[in-house]
Design a protein around this motif. Structure first.
Motif, PDB file in Angstrom:
ATOM      1  N   ARG A  13       0.835  -1.212   0.000  1.00 47.58           N
ATOM      2  CA  ARG A  13       0.000   0.000   0.000  1.00 47.58           C
ATOM      3  C   ARG A  13       0.866   1.258   0.000  1.00 47.58           C
ATOM      4  O   ARG A  13       0.570   2.222  -0.700  1.00 47.58           O
ATOM      5  CB  ARG A  13      -0.951  -0.012   1.194  1.00 47.58           C
ATOM      6  CG  ARG A  13      -2.092  -1.010   1.050  1.00 47.58           C
ATOM      7  CD  ARG A  13      -3.175  -0.812   2.089  1.00 47.58           C
ATOM      8  NE  ARG A  13      -2.691  -0.905   3.451  1.00 47.58           N
ATOM      9  CZ  ARG A  13      -2.686  -2.006   4.182  1.00 47.58           C
ATOM     10  NH1 ARG A  13      -3.145  -3.141   3.676  1.00 47.58           N
ATOM     11  NH2 ARG A  13      -2.242  -1.995   5.421  1.00 47.58           N
ATOM     12  N   GLU A  17       0.595   3.939  -2.969  1.00 45.81           N
ATOM     13  CA  GLU A  17       0.176   5.301  -2.620  1.00 45.81           C
ATOM     14  C   GLU A  17       1.243   6.308  -3.015  1.00 45.81           C
ATOM     15  O   GLU A  17       0.932   7.387  -3.511  1.00 45.81           O
ATOM     16  CB  GLU A  17      -0.119   5.412  -1.131  1.00 45.81           C
ATOM     17  CG  GLU A  17      -1.534   5.070  -0.786  1.00 45.81           C
ATOM     18  CD  GLU A  17      -1.865   5.378   0.666  1.00 45.81           C
ATOM     19  OE1 GLU A  17      -1.064   6.028   1.371  1.00 45.81           O
ATOM     20  OE2 GLU A  17      -2.948   4.955   1.082  1.00 45.81           O
ATOM     21  N   GLY A  21      -0.704   7.970  -5.626  1.00 43.26           N
ATOM     22  CA  GLY A  21      -1.538   8.789  -4.754  1.00 43.26           C
ATOM     23  C   GLY A  21      -1.598  10.237  -5.206  1.00 43.26           C
ATOM     24  O   GLY A  21      -0.824  10.686  -6.059  1.00 43.26           O
TER      25      GLY A  21
END
Length: 64
Positions: A13, A17, A21
């Motif tokens: 993650r 991200e 992101g």
């Protein structure tokens, strides 16, 4: 999306991200940040991103 996202590891993650992101700007040197975070070479950071993206794809769509 969220159930698949939650199945990823914390490291996966983080990498996704960082790359995709809202705070990321293309060419903004995010690969250096990831490499530094994990204490790895830049090529390994790209590999880590590719594996995380592949894992997310399998979680979302299956192996096909």
């Amino acid at each position: 999306f969220l159930p698949a996202w939650e199945e990823l590891s914390e490291a996966e993650r983080y990498v996704l991200e960082a790359f995709y992101g809202e705070a990321n700007e293309y060419g903004g040197g995010v690969i250096y940040t990831i490499a530094e975070h994990f204490h790895i070479e830049q090529s390994s950071a790209y590999n880590k991103k590719n594996r995380a993206l592949q894992h997310l794809t399998v979680l979302l769509f299956g192996k096909g």
